[in-house]
Design an enzyme around this catalytic site. Structure first.
Site, PDB file in Angstrom:
ATOM      1  N   ASP A 107       0.818  -1.213   0.000  1.00 35.21           N
ATOM      2  CA  ASP A 107       0.000   0.000   0.000  1.00 35.21           C
ATOM      3  C   ASP A 107       0.851   1.261   0.000  1.00 35.21           C
ATOM      4  O   ASP A 107       0.352   2.346  -0.333  1.00 35.21           O
ATOM      5  CB  ASP A 107      -0.900   0.017   1.237  1.00 35.21           C
ATOM      6  CG  ASP A 107      -0.099   0.040   2.533  1.00 35.21           C
ATOM      7  OD1 ASP A 107       0.708  -0.891   2.741  1.00 35.21           O
ATOM      8  OD2 ASP A 107      -0.258   0.990   3.330  1.00 35.21           O
ATOM      9  N   TYR A 130      10.917   3.789   0.710  1.00 32.01           N
ATOM     10  CA  TYR A 130      10.457   2.406   0.562  1.00 32.01           C
ATOM     11  C   TYR A 130       9.350   2.327  -0.485  1.00 32.01           C
ATOM     12  O   TYR A 130       9.383   1.462  -1.377  1.00 32.01           O
ATOM     13  CB  TYR A 130       9.964   1.892   1.911  1.00 32.01           C
ATOM     14  CG  TYR A 130       9.211   0.588   1.835  1.00 32.01           C
ATOM     15  CD1 TYR A 130       9.874  -0.601   1.575  1.00 32.01           C
ATOM     16  CD2 TYR A 130       7.830   0.555   2.035  1.00 32.01           C
ATOM     17  CE1 TYR A 130       9.185  -1.801   1.511  1.00 32.01           C
ATOM     18  CE2 TYR A 130       7.136  -0.643   1.968  1.00 32.01           C
ATOM     19  CZ  TYR A 130       7.807  -1.814   1.707  1.00 32.01           C
ATOM     20  OH  TYR A 130       7.109  -2.994   1.639  1.00 32.01           O
TER      21      TYR A 130
END
Length: 307
Positions: A107, A130
Site C-alpha cells: 500500500d 520504501y
C-alpha cells in the site's frame, strides 16, 4: 487431499521471510511441487542466477523484498536495488521463459490521503523511499509482463514467522499494564497465512486462464486503526482491551512518513480472477490467534510474562 496436476513446479523467492514461509506451506498443503529460495540462496539482482532459477518453473511467487521502511530513508539505493532493480531482473527472466509472476507489493505505493478505499487503478504517489522503491518494482512487472504479471499489494501484514505488530502487542502485554497505540492511521490488518493461500489460488487461476494479469489488493476486508487492531488482539486473547490507550502519529515520529489511510478496494478479485475478496480482518485475526505461536504468546501475556 486435493491436488493440482496441471500446476507444474513453482518457485518462491524470499522463502525465509514471514510470507514466504507461509506460501511454501500453502503450496505443500495443495501438493504443488515448489522450491523456496532464501536471500542467501538467490540474489534477485543477479540476472544469470535468476534466469537459472526460473528455468523449468510455471509460476514464480516473489516474496523477496527490502522491508525496512525506516532504513530505506538513508539507504534508498540499496532498497531500490532489491525492490526495483531486482524485480525488473526477475520480470525479465519470467518474460523470457514464459513464466507467470506473482509479485507482492505494498500500500505504500499510494499517497495515503484518501477517505474511501483505493481502487486497483488509483493514482500512485509514495510518501517515502520504501514506497518509491516498491513502485519501481510494480512498474517493471506491468511493463514486462502485461499478461502474465500479477501485482498483489498487501498491508499491515502479521504472521507467526517474523516480527509483526500483533506479536509485539502480546509480548508487551506481558510486561506493561497499559500501552499507547496510534489511532489515526487506518488500514486492513492481514494475516500472512490468508494472503499465502490467496496467492496460491491466484496462481492456479492464472494457469487455468481464469485470472487476468494486473493489480490485485491482497488485504483483509473491513478496516480499523492500529489501536483497533491492538484492542481486538487483546479481547480475543482474554486480555482487557481498555489497557490500550489512544495516541496520535505525531507522538511517534519515525524517519519514514506513514500513510494515514491504507484502506484498499478489492473489486479486481471477482472481476478479474473470479475469486471473492479476503475475509474480514477480525475473522482472520481470530483464526490467527488460535494458532500455536500466537496462542503461546497470549498465554504468556495472561500470566504476566511468567513461565
Amino acid at each position: 487431499m486435493r491436488t493440482y496436476s496441471f500446476a507444474g513446479r513453482w518457485l518462491v523467492t524470499g522463502a525465509g521471510g514471514m510470507l514466504g514461509q507461509d506460501v511454501l506451506a500453502a503450496l505443500k498443503a495443495s501438493r504443488i511441487e515448489a522450491v523456496g529460495l532464501r536471500r542467501a540462496d538467490l540474489d534477485i539482482t543477479d540476472p544469470v542466477a535468476v534466469r537459472a532459477a526460473v528455468e523449468g518453473v510455471t509460476v514464480v511467487v516473489n516474496c523477496a523484498a527490502w522491508t525496512d521502511v525506516d532504513g530505506a530513508e538513508t539507504a534508498e539505493e540499496a532498497a531500490t536495488a532489491v525492490n526495483g532493480t531486482g524485480v525488473r531482473v526477475l520480470a525479465e527472466a519470467c518474460a523470457a521463459a514464459h513464466v507467470r509472476l506473482l509479485h507482492v507489493s505494498t500500500d505504500y505505493v499510494l499517497p495515503g490521503d484518501a477517505t474511501e478505499p483505493y481502487p486497483e487503478d488509483a493514482e500512485t504517489g509514495p510518501l517515502n523511499a520504501y514506497g518509491r522503491s516498491k513502485l519501481l518494482g510494480e512498474q517493471a512487472v506491468a511493463e514486462l509482463l502485461p499478461q502474465d504479471g500479477y501485482i498483489v499489494r498487501t498491508a499491515w501484514l502479521y504472521g507467526e514467522h517474523g516480527p509483526n505488530f500483533v506479536a509485539t502487542m502480546l509480548e508487551l502485554a506481558a510486561r506493561r499494564e497499559s500501552l499507547d497505540v496510534v489511532d489515526d492511521q487506518h488500514g486492513q490488518p492481514t494475516w500472512s497465512r490468508a494472503l499465502a493461500r490467496r496467492l496460491v489460488e491466484l496462481g492456479l487461476a492464472a494457469l487455468k486462464g481464469w485470472a487476468m494479469g494486473g493489480i490485485y489488493h491482497g488485504t483483509a476486508s473491513g478496516r480499523t486503526t492500529w489501536r483497533g487492531l491492538a484492542r481486538e488482539t487483546y479481547r480475543l486473547s482474554g486480555l482487557d482491551p481498555e489497557r490500550i490507550r489512544p495516541t496520535t502519529s505525531a507522538a511517534f515520529v519515525r524517519p519514514a512518513a506513514r500513510p494515514a489511510f491504507s484502506v484498499l478496494g478489492h473489486e479486481a478479485w471477482e472481476e478479474e480472477a473470479g475469486l471473492p475478496p479476503l475475509a474480514d480482518w477480525r475473522e482472520q485475526l481470530a483464526e490467527a490467534l488460535a494458532t500455536p505461536g500466537f496462542a503461546a504468546l497470549a498465554a504468556k501475556a495472561r500470566r504476566g510474562g511468567t513461565g
